[in-house]
Motif scaffolding. Structure first.
Motif, PDB file in Angstrom:
ATOM      1  N   SER A  39       0.822  -1.202   0.000  1.00 41.38           N
ATOM      2  CA  SER A  39       0.000   0.000   0.000  1.00 41.38           C
ATOM      3  C   SER A  39       0.860   1.257   0.000  1.00 41.38           C
ATOM      4  CB  SER A  39      -0.935   0.008   1.210  1.00 41.38           C
ATOM      5  OG  SER A  39      -1.651   1.226   1.292  1.00 41.38           O
ATOM      6  N   ARG A  40       1.945   1.241   0.739  1.00 45.43           N
ATOM      7  CA  ARG A  40       2.834   2.406   0.798  1.00 45.43           C
ATOM      8  C   ARG A  40       3.506   2.627  -0.557  1.00 45.43           C
ATOM      9  NH1 ARG A  40       6.714   1.660   5.747  1.00 45.43           N
ATOM     10  NH2 ARG A  40       7.274   3.833   5.282  1.00 45.43           N
ATOM     11  N   TRP A  41       3.863   1.556  -1.254  1.00 44.34           N
ATOM     12  CA  TRP A  41       4.381   1.706  -2.627  1.00 44.34           C
ATOM     13  C   TRP A  41       3.336   2.396  -3.501  1.00 44.34           C
ATOM     14  CZ3 TRP A  41       6.256  -4.028  -3.363  1.00 44.34           C
ATOM     15  CH2 TRP A  41       7.533  -4.183  -2.801  1.00 44.34           C
ATOM     16  N   GLU A  42       2.127   1.854  -3.450  1.00 44.84           N
ATOM     17  CA  GLU A  42       1.088   2.327  -4.368  1.00 44.84           C
ATOM     18  C   GLU A  42       0.663   3.757  -4.065  1.00 44.84           C
ATOM     19  OE1 GLU A  42      -2.103  -0.479  -4.607  1.00 44.84           O
ATOM     20  OE2 GLU A  42      -0.841  -2.024  -5.513  1.00 44.84           O
ATOM     21  N   ARG A  43       0.799   4.180  -2.828  1.00 49.16           N
ATOM     22  CA  ARG A  43       0.470   5.564  -2.470  1.00 49.16           C
ATOM     23  C   ARG A  43       1.678   6.489  -2.607  1.00 49.16           C
ATOM     24  NH1 ARG A  43      -0.615   5.759   2.940  1.00 49.16           N
ATOM     25  NH2 ARG A  43      -0.073   3.575   3.318  1.00 49.16           N
ATOM     26  N   SER A  44       2.786   5.915  -3.163  1.00 52.82           N
ATOM     27  CA  SER A  44       4.036   6.664  -3.383  1.00 52.82           C
ATOM     28  C   SER A  44       4.611   7.219  -2.080  1.00 52.82           C
ATOM     29  CB  SER A  44       3.819   7.802  -4.399  1.00 52.82           C
ATOM     30  OG  SER A  44       3.465   7.264  -5.661  1.00 52.82           O
ATOM     31  N   LYS A  45       4.338   6.535  -0.986  1.00 47.95           N
ATOM     32  CA  LYS A  45       4.951   6.903   0.289  1.00 47.95           C
ATOM     33  C   LYS A  45       6.373   6.359   0.374  1.00 47.95           C
ATOM     34  CE  LYS A  45       1.270   8.898   1.996  1.00 47.95           C
ATOM     35  NZ  LYS A  45       1.239  10.365   2.208  1.00 47.95           N
ATOM     36  N   VAL A  46       6.591   5.222  -0.329  1.00 41.48           N
ATOM     37  CA  VAL A  46       7.905   4.593  -0.395  1.00 41.48           C
ATOM     38  C   VAL A  46       8.147   4.184  -1.849  1.00 41.48           C
ATOM     39  CG1 VAL A  46       9.317   2.625   0.330  1.00 41.48           C
ATOM     40  CG2 VAL A  46       7.767   3.718   1.962  1.00 41.48           C
ATOM     41  N   THR A  47       9.346   4.381  -2.336  1.00 36.95           N
ATOM     42  CA  THR A  47       9.701   3.950  -3.687  1.00 36.95           C
ATOM     43  C   THR A  47      10.468   2.644  -3.610  1.00 36.95           C
ATOM     44  OG1 THR A  47       9.832   6.224  -4.487  1.00 36.95           O
ATOM     45  CG2 THR A  47      10.965   4.544  -5.788  1.00 36.95           C
ATOM     46  N   PRO A  48      10.031   1.596  -4.336  1.00 34.24           N
ATOM     47  CA  PRO A  48      10.757   0.322  -4.287  1.00 34.24           C
ATOM     48  C   PRO A  48      12.208   0.488  -4.735  1.00 34.24           C
ATOM     49  CG  PRO A  48       8.660   0.100  -5.452  1.00 34.24           C
ATOM     50  CD  PRO A  48       8.883   1.559  -5.244  1.00 34.24           C
ATOM     51  N   GLY A  49      13.123  -0.133  -3.999  1.00 34.23           N
ATOM     52  CA  GLY A  49      14.526  -0.114  -4.390  1.00 34.23           C
ATOM     53  C   GLY A  49      14.807  -1.134  -5.477  1.00 34.23           C
ATOM     54  N   PRO A  50      16.063  -1.237  -5.920  1.00 36.51           N
ATOM     55  CA  PRO A  50      16.418  -2.148  -7.022  1.00 36.51           C
ATOM     56  C   PRO A  50      15.988  -3.593  -6.788  1.00 36.51           C
ATOM     57  CG  PRO A  50      18.231  -0.647  -6.567  1.00 36.51           C
ATOM     58  CD  PRO A  50      17.215  -0.433  -5.477  1.00 36.51           C
ATOM     59  N   PHE A  51      16.144  -4.101  -5.543  1.00 38.89           N
ATOM     60  CA  PHE A  51      15.763  -5.496  -5.277  1.00 38.89           C
ATOM     61  C   PHE A  51      14.263  -5.696  -5.474  1.00 38.89           C
ATOM     62  CE2 PHE A  51      14.035  -8.596  -2.235  1.00 38.89           C
ATOM     63  CZ  PHE A  51      14.616  -9.747  -2.724  1.00 38.89           C
ATOM     64  N   TYR A  52      13.471  -4.808  -4.882  1.00 36.06           N
ATOM     65  CA  TYR A  52      12.024  -4.987  -4.985  1.00 36.06           C
ATOM     66  C   TYR A  52      11.501  -4.680  -6.393  1.00 36.06           C
ATOM     67  CZ  TYR A  52      11.393  -6.121  -0.096  1.00 36.06           C
ATOM     68  OH  TYR A  52      11.433  -6.759   1.122  1.00 36.06           O
ATOM     69  N   LEU A  53      12.192  -3.835  -7.124  1.00 33.81           N
ATOM     70  CA  LEU A  53      11.807  -3.647  -8.533  1.00 33.81           C
ATOM     71  C   LEU A  53      11.969  -4.947  -9.307  1.00 33.81           C
ATOM     72  CD1 LEU A  53      13.295  -0.127  -9.415  1.00 33.81           C
ATOM     73  CD2 LEU A  53      10.877  -0.732  -9.155  1.00 33.81           C
ATOM     74  N   ARG A  54      13.047  -5.674  -9.019  1.00 35.73           N
ATOM     75  CA  ARG A  54      13.241  -6.974  -9.674  1.00 35.73           C
ATOM     76  C   ARG A  54      12.155  -7.962  -9.258  1.00 35.73           C
ATOM     77  NH1 ARG A  54      18.673  -5.694  -8.617  1.00 35.73           N
ATOM     78  NH2 ARG A  54      18.739  -7.005  -6.761  1.00 35.73           N
ATOM     79  N   CYS A  55      11.787  -7.931  -7.986  1.00 35.43           N
ATOM     80  CA  CYS A  55      10.704  -8.808  -7.499  1.00 35.43           C
ATOM     81  C   CYS A  55       9.395  -8.486  -8.214  1.00 35.43           C
ATOM     82  CB  CYS A  55      10.518  -8.634  -5.989  1.00 35.43           C
ATOM     83  SG  CYS A  55      11.913  -9.164  -4.975  1.00 35.43           S
TER      84      CYS A  55
END
Length: 371
Positions: A39-55
């Protein structure tokens, strides 16, 4: 579009909840995400880092470059004038853009005539030539986006522009398809909104690329309107290709029949435009679909029907049909024979007639990943 919006769109395209997305990442990569973090990703509260972008790339079935591109997105003008264009060319494009703003630029009718010309030329010219010319047109029309009709024009130009990017740079194609959809929405033109999404879906589905995005755009087109149209026809066949590639044979066959019914009501008489879907082109779609499904009888029937009406001025599409046959040979167990057959068909076509889609099809026959 922000990375959070993109994650939301891709998640919803799969029918997943935020918790389901978190579970998919945890199951695949051994992480310990929860719904709130998604939810925090989708609300742009947190930006996924390189590892989670790969996930996210892996579980949502979207190229990593697309996700990275949303994190590091550029302005429209930079994309149009700076994509592999020499500085002197960029200078000419910028000059053309300012000139259009100062003089008013082409009329709406003149733009519609340009679109018709590009639609015809795309069928026979090389992608590089079309890309250079449409880059200039996009910079010009960008200065005229004062009416809904010109937003519609821009959306259709963007869609054609997206088709000119190679499989090795699929992130740019997806980026432009998504911008085209937003531009069409800005126009309020229902037909354009359906068409740009449907055209993107069939392009990605036929190429076997970015299947999650293809599905999402097809679903959006079908949700906007179920009125028979060429846009809806493209969306249905795009979704059929994603189903075939994923091995969902029943869904692919149902979509083929649905597409045939829509064609009966909305098929076009125009034979040689990228904005048209005549009967021979439907059979090109079905030919590859059937080859991917291993349905030799349907594939051969579609190939014969397509050849019977295929304009002789479009040899590239005859090569598509031959390469579909090569894919059938490969799927029957004779990989070497299928590759040799397809390569011979491709080499028989003059190099200036080659397309990016044909190269992607060759990669599929050879069993190489597309992108």
């Amino acid at each position: 579009m922000a990375i959070g919006e993109l994650i939301t769109d891709l998640r919803k395209a799969r029918g997943w909840s935020q918790g389901r997305l978190a579970s998919a990442i945890n199951d695949t990569f051994g992480t310990n995400l929860d719904r709130e973090y998604v939810s925090r990703w989708e609300r742009s509260k947190v930006t996924p880092g390189p590892f989670y972008l790969r996930c996210l790339s892996a579980v949502l079935d979207v190229p990593l470059a697309v996700l990275e591109g949303e994190v590091k997105r550029r302005m429209f003008l930079t994309d149009a004038a700076g994509a592999a264009i020499a500085p002197v060319v960029a200078s000419d494009l910028l000059s053309a853009g300012f000139a259009a703003r100062l003089s008013g630029g082409p009329t709406a009718d003149a733009w519609e005539a340009k679109l018709a010309t590009y639609g015809t030329e795309y069928m026979s010219l090389g992608a590089a030539d079309i890309q250079r010319r449409i880059s200039a047109e996009l910079v010009t029309v960008q200065q005229q986006l004062d009416t809904p009709q010109l937003w519609s024009v821009a959306s259709r130009l963007m869609t054609l522009y997206a088709k000119t990017f190679p499989g090795s740079d699929g992130s740019k194609a997806v980026h432009w398809y998504r911008m085209a959809a937003k531009a069409a929405d800005q126009s309020g033109d229902e037909a354009a909104r359906v068409w740009v999404r449907g055209r993107a879906a069939i392009a990605l589905g036929y190429e076997g690329a970015s299947l999650g995005v293809a599905d999402m755009l097809a679903d959006q087109a079908m949700a906007i309107s179920n009125k028979p149209s060429l846009g809806l026809l493209n969306a249905i066949f795009g979704k059929a290709h994603t189903a075939a590639i994923r091995g969902d044979r029943d869904a692919a066959r149902k979509l083929i029949e649905q597409g045939r019914r829509v064609f009966d009501k909305a098929g076009s008489y125009e034979q040689t435009s990228d904005y048209a879907v005549p009967w021979w082109r439907v059979n090109v779609f079905i030919s590859l679909l059937a080859a991917r499904l291993g349905d030799e009888k349907t594939a051969v029937g579609a190939q014969e029907a397509a050849r019977a009406e295929l304009p002789p001025t479009l040899p590239r599409f005859a090569t598509h049909l031959e390469m579909h046959r090569g894919l059938m040979i490969t799927r029957s167990g004779d990989s070497a024979g299928g590759v040799a057959y397809s390569r011979a068909a491709l080499e028989a076509l003059p190099p200036e007639k080659h397309s990016l889609t044909l190269r992607l099809l060759m990669a599929e026959v050879e069993g190489r990943p597309v992108y």
